[in-house]
Design a protein around this motif. Structure first.
Motif, short mmCIF file in Angstrom:
data_model
loop_
_atom_site.label_atom_id
_atom_site.label_comp_id
_atom_site.label_asym_id
_atom_site.label_seq_id
_atom_site.Cartn_x
_atom_site.Cartn_y
_atom_site.Cartn_z
N GLU A 109 7.11 9.50 1.54
CA GLU A 109 6.12 10.12 0.66
C GLU A 109 5.48 9.12 -0.30
OE1 GLU A 109 7.37 13.77 -1.19
OE2 GLU A 109 6.67 14.84 0.59
N LEU A 110 6.26 8.16 -0.80
CA LEU A 110 5.66 7.14 -1.66
C LEU A 110 4.62 6.34 -0.89
CD1 LEU A 110 8.61 5.72 -3.79
CD2 LEU A 110 6.63 7.01 -4.61
N GLU A 111 4.93 5.95 0.32
CA GLU A 111 3.98 5.20 1.15
C GLU A 111 2.70 6.01 1.36
OE1 GLU A 111 2.29 2.09 3.04
OE2 GLU A 111 4.25 2.04 2.09
N TYR A 112 2.85 7.30 1.64
CA TYR A 112 1.69 8.17 1.82
C TYR A 112 0.86 8.23 0.52
CZ TYR A 112 -1.15 12.31 2.49
OH TYR A 112 -2.22 13.18 2.55
N GLU A 113 1.52 8.44 -0.61
CA GLU A 113 0.81 8.50 -1.89
C GLU A 113 0.05 7.22 -2.17
OE1 GLU A 113 0.43 10.95 -4.24
OE2 GLU A 113 1.53 12.37 -3.01
N TYR A 114 0.74 6.08 -2.03
CA TYR A 114 0.09 4.80 -2.33
C TYR A 114 -1.08 4.55 -1.38
CZ TYR A 114 4.29 3.73 -5.11
OH TYR A 114 5.31 3.77 -6.02
N THR A 115 -0.90 4.86 -0.10
CA THR A 115 -1.96 4.60 0.88
C THR A 115 -3.16 5.51 0.66
OG1 THR A 115 -0.33 3.88 2.49
CG2 THR A 115 -2.48 4.53 3.35
N THR A 116 -2.93 6.79 0.37
CA THR A 116 -4.07 7.70 0.18
C THR A 116 -4.81 7.40 -1.12
OG1 THR A 116 -2.64 9.41 -0.79
CG2 THR A 116 -3.10 9.57 1.57
N ARG A 117 -4.12 6.88 -2.13
CA ARG A 117 -4.78 6.60 -3.41
C ARG A 117 -5.36 5.20 -3.50
NH1 ARG A 117 -2.08 10.22 -8.02
NH2 ARG A 117 -1.18 11.80 -6.69
N TYR A 118 -4.74 4.23 -2.81
CA TYR A 118 -5.14 2.83 -2.97
C TYR A 118 -5.49 2.12 -1.68
CZ TYR A 118 -2.98 3.69 -7.48
OH TYR A 118 -2.66 4.23 -8.69
N GLY A 119 -5.30 2.78 -0.55
CA GLY A 119 -5.50 2.09 0.73
C GLY A 119 -4.25 1.31 1.09
N ARG A 120 -4.39 0.50 2.09
CA ARG A 120 -3.24 -0.30 2.55
C ARG A 120 -2.72 -1.15 1.39
NH1 ARG A 120 -2.09 -1.66 8.11
NH2 ARG A 120 -0.32 -3.07 8.03
N ASN A 121 -1.38 -1.15 1.21
CA ASN A 121 -0.79 -1.89 0.09
C ASN A 121 0.60 -2.36 0.46
OD1 ASN A 121 1.36 -0.02 -1.23
ND2 ASN A 121 -0.34 1.32 -0.70
N VAL A 122 1.17 -3.18 -0.42
CA VAL A 122 2.49 -3.76 -0.16
C VAL A 122 3.50 -3.38 -1.25
CG1 VAL A 122 1.58 -5.69 1.17
CG2 VAL A 122 1.87 -5.91 -1.30
N GLU A 123 3.20 -2.37 -2.03
CA GLU A 123 4.06 -2.02 -3.16
C GLU A 123 5.52 -1.81 -2.75
OE1 GLU A 123 5.82 -1.14 -6.68
OE2 GLU A 123 3.87 -2.07 -6.40
N LEU A 124 5.76 -1.06 -1.71
CA LEU A 124 7.14 -0.77 -1.34
C LEU A 124 7.88 -1.96 -0.75
CD1 LEU A 124 6.86 2.87 0.01
CD2 LEU A 124 7.86 2.09 -2.14
N SER A 125 7.15 -2.95 -0.27
CA SER A 125 7.81 -4.13 0.28
C SER A 125 7.77 -5.31 -0.68
CB SER A 125 7.16 -4.52 1.62
OG SER A 125 5.79 -4.83 1.43
N SER A 126 7.29 -5.09 -1.90
CA SER A 126 7.14 -6.17 -2.87
C SER A 126 8.47 -6.63 -3.47
CB SER A 126 6.22 -5.74 -4.02
OG SER A 126 4.92 -5.54 -3.53
N TYR A 127 9.48 -5.80 -3.41
CA TYR A 127 10.77 -6.12 -4.03
C TYR A 127 11.88 -5.89 -3.01
CZ TYR A 127 7.82 -5.52 -8.09
OH TYR A 127 6.79 -5.62 -8.98
#
Length: 152
Positions: A19-37
């Motif tokens: 769900e976090l991946e879905y939220e980040y992707t729908t709000r910001y597009g492709r991102n690396v937030e969940l793999s940043s740490y």
């Protein structure tokens, strides 16, 4: 309901990450937030914690912190299952993570949230976090994540 401290690799955390991946992707597009740490940063041995809130057998909310510096825990991955939002569960998770951070000797909490997450911004303001940005400005014009801090 009960809190369980576990590891990010726990299979019960899969809905959180999905769900976090879905939220980040729908709000910001492709991102690396969940793999940043690395996941290890959210484990006790590295000064972190990973928490799930259960209702019966189901993980319905969660979050984590990692060591930001010697006195500061950084909240990350605060989440409430989409079917359980607007019930104050995010606040319960934040409060519990703050208590755990204080138990571990942290005296300050730091976090950032994205400019397209007004629900998160409101949660942190209501929870007593001090914004480190101009709250009167349009979040989209601030050029990045919105930082907050709170003394424990």
């Amino acid at each position: 309901m009960k809190f369980v401290y576990t590891k990010p690799s726990d299979p019960a955390a899969e809905p959180l990450f999905r769900e976090l991946e879905y939220e980040y992707t729908t709000r910001y597009g492709r991102n690396v937030e969940l793999s940043s740490y690395p996941n290890e940063e959210f484990e006790e041995a590295d000064g972190g914690a990973f928490l799930l809130l259960y209702d019966g057998d189901d993980a319905i909310a969660g979050g984590a912190f990692r060591r930001y510096d010697g006195n500061t825990a950084e909240l990350k991955r605060i989440w409430t299952h989409s079917e359980h939002r607007r019930r104050g569960l995010g606040r319960l998770v934040v409060d519990e993570l703050e208590r755990e951070a204080a138990r571990r000797g942290y005296t300050r909490v730091y976090l950032t949230t994205g400019p397209r997450q007004p629900e998160a911004r409101g949660l942190y303001l209501r929870a007593g976090y001090r914004p480190l940005f101009d709250v009167d400005a349009d979040p989209a014009t601030l050029g990045g994540p919105l930082p907050f801090e709170k003394s424990l």
